[in-house]
Motif scaffolding. Sequence first.
Motif, PDB file in Angstrom:
ATOM      1  N   MET A   1      -0.493 -13.749 -10.002  1.00 56.51           N
ATOM      2  CA  MET A   1       0.015 -14.279  -8.736  1.00 56.51           C
ATOM      3  C   MET A   1       1.147 -13.412  -8.197  1.00 56.51           C
ATOM      4  SD  MET A   1      -0.335 -16.567  -6.455  1.00 56.51           S
ATOM      5  CE  MET A   1       0.540 -17.389  -5.137  1.00 56.51           C
ATOM      6  N   LEU A   2       2.034 -12.998  -9.109  1.00 57.48           N
ATOM      7  CA  LEU A   2       3.162 -12.158  -8.701  1.00 57.48           C
ATOM      8  C   LEU A   2       2.670 -10.820  -8.168  1.00 57.48           C
ATOM      9  CD1 LEU A   2       6.192 -11.672  -8.487  1.00 57.48           C
ATOM     10  CD2 LEU A   2       6.159 -10.866 -10.868  1.00 57.48           C
ATOM     11  N   ASP A   3       1.656 -10.260  -8.851  1.00 57.78           N
ATOM     12  CA  ASP A   3       1.097  -8.977  -8.387  1.00 57.78           C
ATOM     13  C   ASP A   3       0.508  -9.118  -6.990  1.00 57.78           C
ATOM     14  OD1 ASP A   3       1.822  -7.764 -10.714  1.00 57.78           O
ATOM     15  OD2 ASP A   3      -0.144  -7.931 -11.667  1.00 57.78           O
ATOM     16  N   PHE A   4      -0.168 -10.249  -6.745  1.00 58.64           N
ATOM     17  CA  PHE A   4      -0.758 -10.484  -5.421  1.00 58.64           C
ATOM     18  C   PHE A   4       0.325 -10.563  -4.353  1.00 58.64           C
ATOM     19  CE2 PHE A   4      -1.899 -13.588  -2.134  1.00 58.64           C
ATOM     20  CZ  PHE A   4      -3.012 -12.956  -1.584  1.00 58.64           C
ATOM     21  N   LEU A   5       1.406 -11.293  -4.658  1.00 58.44           N
ATOM     22  CA  LEU A   5       2.491 -11.436  -3.686  1.00 58.44           C
ATOM     23  C   LEU A   5       3.163 -10.096  -3.412  1.00 58.44           C
ATOM     24  CD1 LEU A   5       4.114 -14.789  -4.907  1.00 58.44           C
ATOM     25  CD2 LEU A   5       2.650 -14.432  -2.913  1.00 58.44           C
ATOM     26  N   LEU A   6       3.359  -9.301  -4.457  1.00 54.34           N
ATOM     27  CA  LEU A   6       3.967  -7.987  -4.273  1.00 54.34           C
ATOM     28  C   LEU A   6       3.066  -7.075  -3.441  1.00 54.34           C
ATOM     29  CD1 LEU A   6       5.461  -7.332  -7.840  1.00 54.34           C
ATOM     30  CD2 LEU A   6       6.721  -7.850  -5.728  1.00 54.34           C
ATOM     31  N   GLU A   7       1.741  -7.165  -3.697  1.00 53.48           N
ATOM     32  CA  GLU A   7       0.779  -6.363  -2.939  1.00 53.48           C
ATOM     33  C   GLU A   7       0.808  -6.754  -1.465  1.00 53.48           C
ATOM     34  OE1 GLU A   7      -3.716  -5.011  -3.800  1.00 53.48           O
ATOM     35  OE2 GLU A   7      -3.533  -7.126  -3.241  1.00 53.48           O
ATOM     36  N   GLN A   8       0.813  -8.067  -1.192  1.00 54.21           N
ATOM     37  CA  GLN A   8       0.842  -8.526   0.195  1.00 54.21           C
ATOM     38  C   GLN A   8       2.149  -8.143   0.881  1.00 54.21           C
ATOM     39  OE1 GLN A   8      -1.749  -9.893   1.924  1.00 54.21           O
ATOM     40  NE2 GLN A   8      -2.846  -9.321   0.060  1.00 54.21           N
ATOM     41  N   ALA A   9       3.241  -8.199   0.147  1.00 48.73           N
ATOM     42  CA  ALA A   9       4.533  -7.789   0.712  1.00 48.73           C
ATOM     43  C   ALA A   9       4.506  -6.306   1.083  1.00 48.73           C
ATOM     44  CB  ALA A   9       5.659  -8.066  -0.281  1.00 48.73           C
ATOM     45  N   LEU A  10       3.876  -5.497   0.228  1.00 45.33           N
ATOM     46  CA  LEU A  10       3.755  -4.064   0.513  1.00 45.33           C
ATOM     47  C   LEU A  10       2.872  -3.843   1.737  1.00 45.33           C
ATOM     48  CD1 LEU A  10       4.275  -1.124  -0.289  1.00 45.33           C
ATOM     49  CD2 LEU A  10       2.258  -1.253  -1.773  1.00 45.33           C
ATOM     50  N   PHE A  11       1.745  -4.557   1.799  1.00 49.68           N
ATOM     51  CA  PHE A  11       0.835  -4.424   2.939  1.00 49.68           C
ATOM     52  C   PHE A  11       1.541  -4.750   4.254  1.00 49.68           C
ATOM     53  CE2 PHE A  11      -3.224  -5.340   0.260  1.00 49.68           C
ATOM     54  CZ  PHE A  11      -3.186  -4.035  -0.205  1.00 49.68           C
ATOM     55  N   TRP A  12       2.229  -5.891   4.270  1.00 47.93           N
ATOM     56  CA  TRP A  12       2.918  -6.313   5.493  1.00 47.93           C
ATOM     57  C   TRP A  12       4.087  -5.381   5.821  1.00 47.93           C
ATOM     58  CZ3 TRP A  12       1.478  -9.272   9.298  1.00 47.93           C
ATOM     59  CH2 TRP A  12       0.492 -10.240   9.092  1.00 47.93           C
ATOM     60  N   GLY A  13       4.777  -4.923   4.787  1.00 49.48           N
ATOM     61  CA  GLY A  13       5.905  -4.020   5.023  1.00 49.48           C
ATOM     62  C   GLY A  13       5.465  -2.718   5.671  1.00 49.48           C
ATOM     63  N   VAL A  14       4.379  -2.121   5.153  1.00 49.99           N
ATOM     64  CA  VAL A  14       3.876  -0.863   5.719  1.00 49.99           C
ATOM     65  C   VAL A  14       3.369  -1.086   7.135  1.00 49.99           C
ATOM     66  CG1 VAL A  14       2.086   0.910   5.526  1.00 49.99           C
ATOM     67  CG2 VAL A  14       3.332   0.172   3.491  1.00 49.99           C
ATOM     68  N   PHE A  15       2.633  -2.182   7.345  1.00 49.30           N
ATOM     69  CA  PHE A  15       2.079  -2.476   8.673  1.00 49.30           C
ATOM     70  C   PHE A  15       3.190  -2.624   9.711  1.00 49.30           C
ATOM     71  CE2 PHE A  15       0.966  -5.928  11.698  1.00 49.30           C
ATOM     72  CZ  PHE A  15       0.025  -5.250  12.446  1.00 49.30           C
ATOM     73  N   LEU A  16       4.201  -3.427   9.382  1.00 49.32           N
ATOM     74  CA  LEU A  16       5.299  -3.648  10.336  1.00 49.32           C
ATOM     75  C   LEU A  16       6.110  -2.377  10.553  1.00 49.32           C
ATOM     76  CD1 LEU A  16       6.536  -7.176   9.178  1.00 49.32           C
ATOM     77  CD2 LEU A  16       5.170  -6.619  11.195  1.00 49.32           C
ATOM     78  N   LEU A  17       6.293  -1.611   9.492  1.00 49.16           N
ATOM     79  CA  LEU A  17       7.062  -0.377   9.614  1.00 49.16           C
ATOM     80  C   LEU A  17       6.334   0.635  10.485  1.00 49.16           C
ATOM     81  CD1 LEU A  17       9.562   1.243   8.731  1.00 49.16           C
ATOM     82  CD2 LEU A  17       8.237   2.053   6.769  1.00 49.16           C
ATOM     83  N   VAL A  18       5.017   0.789  10.265  1.00 52.60           N
ATOM     84  CA  VAL A  18       4.242   1.776  11.029  1.00 52.60           C
ATOM     85  C   VAL A  18       4.086   1.348  12.480  1.00 52.60           C
ATOM     86  CG1 VAL A  18       1.985   2.857  11.301  1.00 52.60           C
ATOM     87  CG2 VAL A  18       3.030   2.716   9.036  1.00 52.60           C
ATOM     88  N   LEU A  19       3.486   0.167  12.699  1.00 55.48           N
ATOM     89  CA  LEU A  19       3.234  -0.273  14.073  1.00 55.48           C
ATOM     90  C   LEU A  19       4.537  -0.538  14.818  1.00 55.48           C
ATOM     91  CD1 LEU A  19       1.165  -0.947  16.204  1.00 55.48           C
ATOM     92  CD2 LEU A  19       1.083  -3.296  15.334  1.00 55.48           C
ATOM     93  N   GLY A  20       5.467  -1.230  14.168  1.00 50.70           N
ATOM     94  CA  GLY A  20       6.750  -1.506  14.805  1.00 50.70           C
ATOM     95  C   GLY A  20       7.519  -0.233  15.093  1.00 50.70           C
ATOM     96  N   GLY A  21       7.469   0.711  14.164  1.00 48.90           N
ATOM     97  CA  GLY A  21       8.169   1.973  14.369  1.00 48.90           C
ATOM     98  C   GLY A  21       7.599   2.767  15.522  1.00 48.90           C
ATOM     99  N   LEU A  22       6.271   2.779  15.646  1.00 51.19           N
ATOM    100  CA  LEU A  22       5.644   3.540  16.734  1.00 51.19           C
ATOM    101  C   LEU A  22       5.945   2.915  18.091  1.00 51.19           C
ATOM    102  CD1 LEU A  22       2.169   4.425  15.162  1.00 51.19           C
ATOM    103  CD2 LEU A  22       4.223   5.849  15.315  1.00 51.19           C
TER     104      LEU A  22
END
Length: 378
Positions: A1-22
Amino acid sequence: MLDFLLEQALFWGVFLLVLGGLVFFHELGHFLASIWCGVPVKEFGIGFPPRLIGTALDKNGNRRWFGIKSPPDVDSNSMILSLNWIPLGGFVRPAGEDDPLVLNGLSAAPKRVRFAVLAAGPAANLIVSLIILIFIFTTGFPEPTNRIRIDVVVDPSTAKSAGLLPGDVVLTANGESVNVENGKLSKIIRANLGQPVSLSVDRNKEILNISVLPRTEWPEGQGPTGIVLGAETRTATYSLPQAMLSSVQVIGFQMRETLMLPVRVVAGQLKASEVRFVSPVGVKTISDEVVRRSLKNQTATDVLQFAAILSVALALTNLLPLPALDGGRILFVLIEAVRGKRLAPEREGFVHLMGLFALLTLMVVMVINDLVNPVVMR
């Protein structure tokens, strides 16, 4: 469960950083052009409203901090800097954006100024893409070779039993040279079902001879031996001049291919069903797959490439001659230049308002489509 949450946090972090940054750099382009051209900016916001916190000067020249509403004593000529709740980029609110009666405002500015301010956002995205690509090309990027690499070995399978491993590079099959271009490896394997095939493989610069038995029957999606093939890659680096040239070529290629899509559909070279526009939901799906690939390859190159491609796509989308977009507003400036006089501001404003409603409706449809029929990465 922890691995899943960490994976989702990474996914959302990269998405927001890339799209938001652009999106942020897009708006930063508008902001810097406005300041350079002498157009006052009423507000420059990071993220989208509602406002979390803002700051501006009051009528006495003192710095004030506030929330959603601006205090009544804030100087109307002071630019508001704001941090907003929705973390996707930012926005610029120039003075007199749609009102030519506002002195020194954007709408009252000369055509060349309005054109420069409107075009600066897409230009900023192209510059960001150029910088990212130059960084990739100068620091090292995976370049495919003509050698066949085994990417996956299914367990159980005859390839696993024979001792083949992911990362093995296949040089010959039954004495014949094989590579990506000639495609002989798959042909030889399928021509010898039920008979052993002798493979020569390069494993970390050690040449091994391995005999594998192609199955006459196999589980769906596995193939006769249970291996997934790919192209071997090597790390390549370019000099700065070569990197700059290659980056311009990549951006030019992407722009040309994007603009040619409607032509190819009309010409029958592509089916309309093969062309798909995606909403942020679809971009998120693509972003997640890119992050998985980067984790697998243990490199950030895939994410950087994705950011560069998305930045060009954002620039092209905003340059479309559609109402409410930068391209639509630029179109009105060009029409004014040809006619020698501008259209009535209230008419132009109405067109942009209707265009905004149409774009929002289209976005809702695209979001629903991406939820019902998720983007499938091949």
